[in-house]
Each structure stands twice: as structure tokens, then as C-alpha cells.
Design a protein around this motif. Structure first.
Motif, PDB file in Angstrom:
ATOM      1  N   ALA A   1     108.334  41.352 -54.423  1.00 48.78           N
ATOM      2  CA  ALA A   1     107.462  40.418 -53.695  1.00 48.78           C
ATOM      3  C   ALA A   1     106.133  40.236 -54.426  1.00 48.78           C
ATOM      4  CB  ALA A   1     107.223  40.927 -52.273  1.00 48.78           C
ATOM      5  N   PRO A   2     106.154  39.746 -55.674  1.00 49.23           N
ATOM      6  CA  PRO A   2     104.890  39.539 -56.390  1.00 49.23           C
ATOM      7  C   PRO A   2     104.073  38.426 -55.765  1.00 49.23           C
ATOM      8  CG  PRO A   2     106.706  38.564 -57.606  1.00 49.23           C
ATOM      9  CD  PRO A   2     107.323  39.323 -56.455  1.00 49.23           C
ATOM     10  N   GLY A   3     102.807  38.410 -56.102  1.00 45.42           N
ATOM     11  CA  GLY A   3     101.852  37.440 -55.549  1.00 45.42           C
ATOM     12  C   GLY A   3     100.566  38.163 -55.236  1.00 45.42           C
TER      13      GLY A   3
ATOM     14  N   ALA B   1     102.059  31.048 -58.108  1.00 47.44           N
ATOM     15  CA  ALA B   1     103.476  30.699 -58.250  1.00 47.44           C
ATOM     16  C   ALA B   1     104.362  31.830 -57.742  1.00 47.44           C
ATOM     17  CB  ALA B   1     103.800  30.383 -59.710  1.00 47.44           C
ATOM     18  N   GLU B   2     103.962  33.069 -58.034  1.00 45.74           N
ATOM     19  CA  GLU B   2     104.733  34.218 -57.592  1.00 45.74           C
ATOM     20  C   GLU B   2     104.684  34.357 -56.073  1.00 45.74           C
ATOM     21  OE1 GLU B   2     103.857  34.720 -61.843  1.00 45.74           O
ATOM     22  OE2 GLU B   2     102.729  34.044 -60.103  1.00 45.74           O
ATOM     23  N   ALA B   3     103.525  34.133 -55.483  1.00 46.02           N
ATOM     24  CA  ALA B   3     103.416  34.193 -54.021  1.00 46.02           C
ATOM     25  C   ALA B   3     104.296  33.135 -53.369  1.00 46.02           C
ATOM     26  CB  ALA B   3     101.961  34.019 -53.593  1.00 46.02           C
TER      27      ALA B   3
ATOM     28  N   PRO C   1      96.012  38.752 -58.703  1.00 49.28           N
ATOM     29  CA  PRO C   1      96.168  38.430 -60.126  1.00 49.28           C
ATOM     30  C   PRO C   1      95.385  37.195 -60.572  1.00 49.28           C
ATOM     31  CG  PRO C   1      98.268  39.072 -59.205  1.00 49.28           C
ATOM     32  CD  PRO C   1      97.312  38.944 -58.037  1.00 49.28           C
ATOM     33  N   GLU C   2      95.276  36.195 -59.697  1.00 49.09           N
ATOM     34  CA  GLU C   2      94.565  34.975 -60.072  1.00 49.09           C
ATOM     35  C   GLU C   2      93.094  35.230 -60.365  1.00 49.09           C
ATOM     36  OE1 GLU C   2      95.514  31.819 -60.538  1.00 49.09           O
ATOM     37  OE2 GLU C   2      97.650  32.037 -60.020  1.00 49.09           O
TER      38      GLU C   2
ATOM     39  N   LEU D   1     111.608  33.161 -50.933  1.00 45.84           N
ATOM     40  CA  LEU D   1     112.639  34.180 -50.781  1.00 45.84           C
ATOM     41  C   LEU D   1     112.756  34.619 -49.322  1.00 45.84           C
ATOM     42  CD1 LEU D   1     114.574  36.428 -51.837  1.00 45.84           C
ATOM     43  CD2 LEU D   1     112.513  37.816 -52.235  1.00 45.84           C
ATOM     44  N   ILE D   2     111.619  34.869 -48.691  1.00 45.30           N
ATOM     45  CA  ILE D   2     111.633  35.275 -47.279  1.00 45.30           C
ATOM     46  C   ILE D   2     112.215  34.168 -46.411  1.00 45.30           C
ATOM     47  CG2 ILE D   2     110.170  35.889 -45.309  1.00 45.30           C
ATOM     48  CD1 ILE D   2     108.255  37.211 -47.339  1.00 45.30           C
ATOM     49  N   ASP D   3     111.850  32.926 -46.724  1.00 50.13           N
ATOM     50  CA  ASP D   3     112.331  31.785 -45.947  1.00 50.13           C
ATOM     51  C   ASP D   3     113.848  31.665 -46.015  1.00 50.13           C
ATOM     52  OD1 ASP D   3     112.023  29.572 -44.307  1.00 50.13           O
ATOM     53  OD2 ASP D   3     111.602  28.199 -45.953  1.00 50.13           O
ATOM     54  N   ALA D   4     114.436  32.126 -47.116  1.00 51.28           N
ATOM     55  CA  ALA D   4     115.890  32.018 -47.291  1.00 51.28           C
ATOM     56  C   ALA D   4     116.655  33.138 -46.581  1.00 51.28           C
ATOM     57  CB  ALA D   4     116.226  32.033 -48.780  1.00 51.28           C
ATOM     58  N   LEU D   5     115.932  34.160 -46.117  1.00 45.88           N
ATOM     59  CA  LEU D   5     116.579  35.274 -45.425  1.00 45.88           C
ATOM     60  C   LEU D   5     116.749  34.954 -43.940  1.00 45.88           C
ATOM     61  CD1 LEU D   5     114.488  38.228 -46.927  1.00 45.88           C
ATOM     62  CD2 LEU D   5     116.762  37.467 -47.674  1.00 45.88           C
TER      63      LEU D   5
END
Length: 306
Positions: free
Chosen positions: A139-141, A182-184, A173-174, A190-194
Motif C-alpha cells: 500500500a505505497p503512497g 500515483a502510488e496512493a 514521499p512527495e 486496489l482497495i476499491d477492487a476488493l
């Protein structure tokens, strides 16, 4: 919390903002705690765990990521229980060497007592907690190496600081010129697809309005990414508020030097903000006072909670 249905083997200790939530799995299997809160709250963390477990030992401690508010109680728990500790795999060398410059503690001006680890977790690993099977997901961001945990059978997500009910953690990181937005966004997608019915966040109460929370998070990310100055300003306010929560008051005339010597704040200032350290400190103080979360008292900036 009263309307939220958790499996009987999960206890959530909602800790507020300075300390992350702690998630205790009581069995079957090893008693496991996910995240340990901030250093100055370690005694409270121990008391909460002991109250539930009684004479039973805490056998395992897992960190979603190694920001000080999520791992500051590690050393105290290890001293009390000798618990097996698992950390994100990308942080292993830094913890082994206890490199506070590579870890986030020195850069953010926060505290963490040295701890060790016994193993690591990486995206794609299986994990069993509380008699349930969990998937370890990257879960990068907010943090490049953060992990989140998903239980498909129960449709539960332990989201750390990747998703809260009303936002997410600072995109750190920003602030140093690295990619984070972009990572966030990819993590939120990804969470939305679960299939998630219940989120246990790193801060705040567990919640079930997952799709609205994701919509708010995407909107917030759009707002920050459209003008990275907003992310920098938000981060500086968050870091000053964290300092106030820890110390309760701070000398106003000491703030410019503190800002100038804080690597994260100074990097954000040089990269995004057209202010001197003194001007930035004055702006941050005024922002917190205007929001009602701090007040001036003579030469001190004093914490105030709404």
C-alpha cells in the motif's frame, strides 16, 4: 463502534491521532497485535493488551509500517512479552542497523525506542490471525513500504494509513521530490477492487461506508495532486500538531529553528513554499490557531483539542 460487527477474535483499541489504533487478535492461533502506538503511550498500550489477554502472553507483533505512531510501543511489548515481531520486508536492513536517518524518526523529529524483529512480511504473503486467513498487500503512497491486510472470507480490510473514513495519511514521499500521489491512487484503486464490508483504519473508528470513504479519498487526492503545495502545507500543519500533542506546548520563538532543522519540513519548504523558516513557522502557528486546535499563551504555543 456499537453498530459495527467484528469477529469475536478481534479487538480494536481506538487510540486517536498521536497513537495509531492497535488491533488485537485473541485466537485461535497466536495472540497477535497489529501496530503498537507511539512511544509516550507505550504504557497505555501494554495496559490495554494485558487487560484483554490476562495471563495469556502476546505471542506476535506485526507492524503495517514503521512510522513512529505505529511502532513506538514495539520495544515495550518486546520487553514485556518477548513476542515474535514481523515488519515490512523493505525496512529490515534499516531496523537491523537502527538507521534513524533512513527510517522516518529523525526526519520527522519523532521518537521511537530501538526494537528488533524476527521476521518480515511482503506483498503476496499469506497471514493467519484470529483463526482467519489474510492477504498481505502493498500500500505505497503515505509510506512507500506500508502494508495492508485483507481477509476475503470476512471482507475485512486493515487499511493502516492508506484509507481512513475521511481521508488518508500525509503523502510523505512527495515532500522530498519522490513519487507518492500515483502510488496512493493505485493503492486506493486496489482497495476499491476488493470486496470490503468493514475497514479497520490506522486512525479513527472502524467503518462500513467503504465506497463513500473511497470517493472522499479519491477527491482528496485529486485536490492535493492538482497543487502539491497543498500537500506540503497540510504535512507541515500535521507535523506541528503532532509535536503539540506530544509536548502539549512549545516556545514560539523556538519554532523557526525547529522547522529549519527538520529534514522533511525543510525539504518541503525549499521545494514548494516561498517562505523563510520564520515565515513558515508563523503561518503554521496561525493555521492551527485559526482551526481551533492550538492557542497562543504568552510566548508559548499550547495544544488545544476540540
Amino acid at each position: 463502534m456499537s453498530a459495527i460487527s467484528l469477529p469475536a477474535t478481534i479487538r480494536v483499541f481506538e487510540r486517536g491521532w498521536l497513537s495509531s489504533n492497535n488491533i488485537l487478535f485473541t485466537g485461535p492461533g497466536p495472540a497477535t497485535l497489529v501496530d503498537s502506538g507511539y512511544l509516550i503511550h507505550a504504557a497505555q498500550t501494554l495496559a490495554l493488551v494485558e487487560h484483554v489477554l490476562g495471563e495469556r502472553p502476546l505471542e506476535r507483533l506485526i507492524n503495517t509500517h514503521l512510522h513512529s505512531d505505529h511502532c513506538g510501543g514495539n520495544a515495550a511489548l518486546q520487553a514485556r512479552y518477548g513476542c515474535r515481531t514481523l515488519i515490512p520486508v523493505a525496512e529490515a536492513d534499516k531496523v537491523r542497523a537502527w538507521d534513524e536517518a533512513a527510517l522516518s524518526f529523525q526526519a520527522t523529529g519523532q521518537q521511537c525506542e530501538r526494537f528488533g524483529f524476527d521476521g518480515t512480511l511482503a506483498p503476496g504473503d499469506p497471514l493467519e490471525m484470529g483463526g482467519m486467513h489474510w492477504q498481505v498487500l502493498g500500500a505505497p503512497g503515505h509510506d512507500p513500504h506500508s502494508l495492508i491486510f485483507y481477509c476475503p472470507a470476512e471482507a475485512i480490510l486493515i487499511s493502516a494509513d492508506a484509507l481512513w473514513q475521511h481521508g488518508f495519511g500525509v503523502i510523505f514521499p512527495e515532500l522530498e521530490g519522490q513519487s507518492g500521489f500515483a502510488e496512493a491512487r493505485a493503492t486506493l484503486a486496489l482497495i476499491d477492487a476488493l470486496d470490503v464490508r468493514l475497514v479497520i483504519p490506522g486512525h479513527g473508528a472502524p467503518f462500513t461506508d467503504v465506497k463513500p470513504a473511497l470517493a472522499r479519498a479519491f477527491s482528496r487526492l485529486d485536490f492535493l495532486q492538482a497543487d502539491p503545495v497543498r500537500n506540503a502545507e497540510n504535512a507541515i500543519k500535521v507535523m506541528l500538531k503532532f509535536l503539540l500533542l506530544e509536548r502539549q506546548q512549545f516556545a514560539l520563538d523556538a519554532l523557526p529553528a525547529m522547522f529549519a532543522h527538520n529534514p522533511v519540513i525543510e525539504s518541503a519548504r525549499r521545494r514548494y513554499l516561498d517562505k523563510t523558516p520564520a515565515e513558515l513557522a508563523a503561518w503554521a502557528v496561525q493555521s492551527l490557531v485559526r482551526a481551533g486546535v492550538a492557542r497562543r499563551d504568552g510566548g508559548q504555543l499550547v495544544n488545544h483539542d476540540l
